[in-house]
Design a protein around this motif. Structure first.
Motif, PDB file in Angstrom:
ATOM      1  N   THR A 127       0.825  -1.204   0.000  1.00  0.00           N
ATOM      2  CA  THR A 127       0.000   0.000   0.000  1.00  0.00           C
ATOM      3  C   THR A 127       0.858   1.252   0.000  1.00  0.00           C
ATOM      4  O   THR A 127       1.942   1.287   0.573  1.00  0.00           O
ATOM      5  N   PHE A 128       0.336   2.303  -0.638  1.00  0.00           N
ATOM      6  CA  PHE A 128       1.023   3.599  -0.659  1.00  0.00           C
ATOM      7  C   PHE A 128      -0.012   4.705  -0.685  1.00  0.00           C
ATOM      8  O   PHE A 128      -0.883   4.731  -1.556  1.00  0.00           O
ATOM      9  N   CYS A 129       0.064   5.607   0.283  1.00  0.00           N
ATOM     10  CA  CYS A 129      -0.805   6.778   0.331  1.00  0.00           C
ATOM     11  C   CYS A 129       0.032   8.011   0.014  1.00  0.00           C
ATOM     12  O   CYS A 129       0.803   8.457   0.863  1.00  0.00           O
ATOM     13  N   PRO A 130      -0.088   8.588  -1.183  1.00  0.00           N
ATOM     14  CA  PRO A 130       0.729   9.746  -1.535  1.00  0.00           C
ATOM     15  C   PRO A 130       0.545  10.947  -0.617  1.00  0.00           C
ATOM     16  O   PRO A 130       1.508  11.678  -0.360  1.00  0.00           O
ATOM     17  N   LEU A 131      -0.676  11.179  -0.128  1.00  0.00           N
ATOM     18  CA  LEU A 131      -0.902  12.361   0.692  1.00  0.00           C
ATOM     19  C   LEU A 131      -0.179  12.295   2.032  1.00  0.00           C
ATOM     20  O   LEU A 131       0.036  13.324   2.674  1.00  0.00           O
ATOM     21  N   CYS A 132       0.171  11.098   2.480  1.00  0.00           N
ATOM     22  CA  CYS A 132       0.914  10.932   3.734  1.00  0.00           C
ATOM     23  C   CYS A 132       2.312  10.365   3.510  1.00  0.00           C
ATOM     24  O   CYS A 132       3.074  10.226   4.461  1.00  0.00           O
ATOM     25  N   ASN A 133       2.636  10.013   2.271  1.00  0.00           N
ATOM     26  CA  ASN A 133       3.908   9.354   1.919  1.00  0.00           C
ATOM     27  C   ASN A 133       4.061   8.022   2.638  1.00  0.00           C
ATOM     28  O   ASN A 133       5.162   7.531   2.857  1.00  0.00           O
ATOM     29  N   SER A 134       2.959   7.429   3.005  1.00  0.00           N
ATOM     30  CA  SER A 134       2.977   6.211   3.820  1.00  0.00           C
ATOM     31  C   SER A 134       2.969   4.981   2.932  1.00  0.00           C
ATOM     32  O   SER A 134       1.990   4.727   2.221  1.00  0.00           O
ATOM     33  N   GLY A 135       4.066   4.193   2.958  1.00  0.00           N
ATOM     34  CA  GLY A 135       4.159   2.971   2.185  1.00  0.00           C
ATOM     35  C   GLY A 135       4.332   1.778   3.109  1.00  0.00           C
ATOM     36  O   GLY A 135       5.382   1.627   3.732  1.00  0.00           O
ATOM     37  N   ILE A 136       3.299   0.948   3.224  1.00  0.00           N
ATOM     38  CA  ILE A 136       3.286  -0.145   4.195  1.00  0.00           C
ATOM     39  C   ILE A 136       2.837  -1.430   3.513  1.00  0.00           C
ATOM     40  O   ILE A 136       1.951  -1.411   2.649  1.00  0.00           O
ATOM     41  N   VAL A 137       3.432  -2.550   3.934  1.00  0.00           N
ATOM     42  CA  VAL A 137       3.047  -3.868   3.428  1.00  0.00           C
ATOM     43  C   VAL A 137       2.401  -4.655   4.560  1.00  0.00           C
ATOM     44  O   VAL A 137       2.959  -4.728   5.669  1.00  0.00           O
ATOM     45  N   PHE A 138       1.236  -5.233   4.286  1.00  0.00           N
ATOM     46  CA  PHE A 138       0.489  -5.975   5.294  1.00  0.00           C
ATOM     47  C   PHE A 138       0.273  -7.422   4.857  1.00  0.00           C
ATOM     48  O   PHE A 138       0.167  -7.720   3.665  1.00  0.00           O
ATOM     49  N   ASP A 139       0.155  -8.303   5.846  1.00  0.00           N
ATOM     50  CA  ASP A 139      -0.359  -9.648   5.643  1.00  0.00           C
ATOM     51  C   ASP A 139      -1.875  -9.534   5.502  1.00  0.00           C
ATOM     52  O   ASP A 139      -2.541  -8.891   6.324  1.00  0.00           O
ATOM     53  N   ARG A 140      -2.452 -10.161   4.466  1.00  0.00           N
ATOM     54  CA  ARG A 140      -3.887 -10.021   4.193  1.00  0.00           C
ATOM     55  C   ARG A 140      -4.762 -11.011   4.969  1.00  0.00           C
ATOM     56  O   ARG A 140      -5.981 -11.041   4.767  1.00  0.00           O
ATOM     57  N   ARG A 141      -4.160 -11.787   5.848  1.00  0.00           N
ATOM     58  CA  ARG A 141      -4.936 -12.741   6.636  1.00  0.00           C
ATOM     59  C   ARG A 141      -5.291 -12.130   7.983  1.00  0.00           C
ATOM     60  O   ARG A 141      -4.423 -11.660   8.720  1.00  0.00           O
ATOM     61  N   VAL A 142      -6.597 -12.171   8.306  1.00  0.00           N
ATOM     62  CA  VAL A 142      -7.086 -11.616   9.558  1.00  0.00           C
ATOM     63  C   VAL A 142      -8.079 -12.588  10.179  1.00  0.00           C
ATOM     64  O   VAL A 142      -9.089 -12.933   9.552  1.00  0.00           O
ATOM     65  N   LYS A 143      -7.767 -13.063  11.353  1.00  0.00           N
ATOM     66  CA  LYS A 143      -8.661 -13.966  12.083  1.00  0.00           C
ATOM     67  C   LYS A 143      -9.070 -15.162  11.215  1.00  0.00           C
ATOM     68  O   LYS A 143     -10.236 -15.570  11.198  1.00  0.00           O
ATOM     69  N   GLY A 144      -8.112 -15.700  10.498  1.00  0.00           N
ATOM     70  CA  GLY A 144      -8.359 -16.868   9.676  1.00  0.00           C
ATOM     71  C   GLY A 144      -9.035 -16.578   8.348  1.00  0.00           C
ATOM     72  O   GLY A 144      -9.310 -17.513   7.576  1.00  0.00           O
ATOM     73  N   GLN A 145      -9.280 -15.333   8.053  1.00  0.00           N
ATOM     74  CA  GLN A 145      -9.946 -14.959   6.814  1.00  0.00           C
ATOM     75  C   GLN A 145      -8.956 -14.277   5.882  1.00  0.00           C
ATOM     76  O   GLN A 145      -8.174 -13.417   6.299  1.00  0.00           O
ATOM     77  N   LEU A 146      -8.970 -14.636   4.612  1.00  0.00           N
ATOM     78  CA  LEU A 146      -8.130 -14.001   3.611  1.00  0.00           C
ATOM     79  C   LEU A 146      -8.893 -12.831   3.011  1.00  0.00           C
ATOM     80  O   LEU A 146     -10.005 -12.987   2.503  1.00  0.00           O
ATOM     81  N   LEU A 147      -8.286 -11.645   3.068  1.00  0.00           N
ATOM     82  CA  LEU A 147      -8.940 -10.433   2.591  1.00  0.00           C
ATOM     83  C   LEU A 147      -8.266  -9.918   1.324  1.00  0.00           C
ATOM     84  O   LEU A 147      -7.075 -10.126   1.096  1.00  0.00           O
ATOM     85  N   THR A 148      -9.061  -9.240   0.526  1.00  0.00           N
ATOM     86  CA  THR A 148      -8.572  -8.562  -0.674  1.00  0.00           C
ATOM     87  C   THR A 148      -8.963  -7.102  -0.555  1.00  0.00           C
ATOM     88  O   THR A 148     -10.135  -6.784  -0.313  1.00  0.00           O
ATOM     89  N   PHE A 149      -7.997  -6.211  -0.718  1.00  0.00           N
ATOM     90  CA  PHE A 149      -8.245  -4.812  -0.407  1.00  0.00           C
ATOM     91  C   PHE A 149      -8.452  -3.953  -1.649  1.00  0.00           C
ATOM     92  O   PHE A 149      -7.853  -4.171  -2.706  1.00  0.00           O
ATOM     93  N   GLY A 150      -9.328  -2.964  -1.488  1.00  0.00           N
ATOM     94  CA  GLY A 150      -9.570  -1.956  -2.500  1.00  0.00           C
ATOM     95  C   GLY A 150      -9.487  -0.573  -1.880  1.00  0.00           C
ATOM     96  O   GLY A 150      -9.378  -0.418  -0.656  1.00  0.00           O
ATOM     97  N   VAL A 151      -9.560   0.450  -2.727  1.00  0.00           N
ATOM     98  CA  VAL A 151      -9.490   1.846  -2.293  1.00  0.00           C
ATOM     99  C   VAL A 151     -10.912   2.378  -2.153  1.00  0.00           C
ATOM    100  O   VAL A 151     -11.671   2.412  -3.124  1.00  0.00           O
ATOM    101  N   SER A 152     -11.264   2.798  -0.953  1.00  0.00           N
ATOM    102  CA  SER A 152     -12.647   3.218  -0.682  1.00  0.00           C
ATOM    103  C   SER A 152     -12.977   4.567  -1.302  1.00  0.00           C
ATOM    104  O   SER A 152     -14.150   4.885  -1.512  1.00  0.00           O
ATOM    105  N   GLY A 153     -11.965   5.387  -1.546  1.00  0.00           N
ATOM    106  CA  GLY A 153     -12.210   6.756  -1.989  1.00  0.00           C
ATOM    107  C   GLY A 153     -12.380   7.720  -0.840  1.00  0.00           C
ATOM    108  O   GLY A 153     -12.636   8.909  -1.052  1.00  0.00           O
ATOM    109  N   LYS A 154     -12.206   7.233   0.389  1.00  0.00           N
ATOM    110  CA  LYS A 154     -12.371   8.065   1.571  1.00  0.00           C
ATOM    111  C   LYS A 154     -11.001   8.376   2.202  1.00  0.00           C
ATOM    112  O   LYS A 154     -10.040   7.620   2.051  1.00  0.00           O
TER     113      LYS A 154
END
Length: 336
Positions: A127-154
């Motif tokens: 992930t990369f947020c240009p407005l904060c210069n924040s570039g972070i990598v996450f594991d997509r597994r949460v509580k045994g569930q595999l997640l796929t992420f999108g950009v909410s626009g918020k």
């Protein structure tokens, strides 16, 4: 972070910047979060569950849900075959044992913000947020569930709000924490990764892989936020407190947990060992938020963060205003 993704790649960046400056104030003032309205956009989101105390903290960034299209299962090419990247261009590097190192160019993340991938059988979100210069990598597994992420626009405190497609819960990118919906309070595991120049990556990993250019009509390599990291204040999406101790709002800081080291201090010393971590700085990486062409951005250097055994630690290099907004009681590592 709100990008001109609906504008064809050949439109001059300066024209977009002019339009952007006209509409930012309008969006920031008029596009307040309204769960009753956004339930049409996110019908599966449980808006009754949230850690957000005041909905007015959340703004629309302009494009709606998936207006900035996240990527999944991207293609990669051998680093030796890549000819489009400038040597100083920033990439996010992921190195796992048992897999070839991978580089995710910021020139693509600027326009897509999230890449869902799998490395060494580990599902990750880059992930990369240009407005904060924040570039972070996450594991997509949460509580045994595999997640796929999108950009909410918020946006919240100018930081990207992600959402997962499985439950439509909203996630704060800078924190890696669920803030709305079923996963409110859940935390993503941050994976050690870092931003470095393309030349640094290839020098260390000549046999590595680099994400190939997506098949989308975008002005890859262009920076739609010319001069952003030289401003005295962030864009109008942010109306919170400025950082303490006289630290400029758009100064880069290295966050490790709830501690922040100014990059300017690291650049002065080259290396610091404090509070059980060693932070190093080396010249050679271009800012993605300076020049109209990312490859020509001014040198902001590369940061590495390691523990006492030399192992890379999860961290983030973000703007000072964002650190103060999300860690208001955080510790500022300013030295003597």
């Amino acid at each position: 972070m709100r990008l001109p993704i609906q504008i064809p790649g050949q439109v001059p960046a300066q024209l977009f910047l002019t339009l952007l400056s006209l509409v930012l104030g309008f969006w920031a003032q008029s596009a307040k979060a309204d769960p009753s309205f956004w339930s049409y956009e996110f019908p599966k989101t449980d808006f009754s569950r949230t850690s957000v105390e005041n909905w007015t903290e959340i703004l629309s960034g302009g494009p709606g849900r998936d207006g900035i299209p996240a990527l999944s299962d991207p293609s990669f090419i051998p680093a030796v075959d890549e000819t489009r990247l400038g040597p100083r261009e920033p990439v996010i590097t992921v190195e796992f044992n048992g897999a070839l190192p991978r580089a995710y160019p910021i020139r693509y993340l600027t326009w897509h913000e999230i890449v869902n991938d799998n490395v060494a059988k580990v599902p990750i979100a880059v992930t990369f947020c240009p407005l904060c210069n924040s570039g972070i990598v996450f594991d997509r597994r949460v509580k045994g569930q595999l997640l796929t992420f999108g950009v909410s626009g918020k946006l919240r405190n100018s930081d990207m709000v992600m959402y997962d497609r499985e439950t439509e819960s909203w996630w704060q990118q800078a924190l890696g924490t669920g803030i709305v919906g079923e996963h409110t309070g859940s935390e993503l595991t941050q994976i050690p990764a870092w931003m470095e120049s393309w030349a640094e990556f290839t020098r260390r990993n000549p046999n590595g892989l680099v994400m190939d250019e997506p098949r989308a009509r975008r002005a890859y390599g262009r920076n739609p936020y010319v001069g952003y990291d030289s401003r005295s204040r962030p864009y109008g999406f942010f109306d919170g407190e400025m950082p303490p101790h006289g630290v400029p709002a758009l100064a880069r800081v290295v966050r490790v947990g709830d501690r922040a080291w100014p990059v300017s201090r690291l650049a002065e010393h080259g290396e610091l060992t404090e509070d059980g971590v060693t932070l190093s700085w080396a010249a050679g990486q271009a800012s993605a938020l300076d020049n109209g062409r990312i490859a020509n951005g001014r040198d902001v250097g590369t940061i590495r963060v390691r523990d006492t055994q030399g192992r890379d630690l999860p961290h983030d290099v973000l703007f000072a205003f964002a650190f103060h907004a999300f860690w208001p009681d955080g510790k500022w590592m300013l030295g003597s």
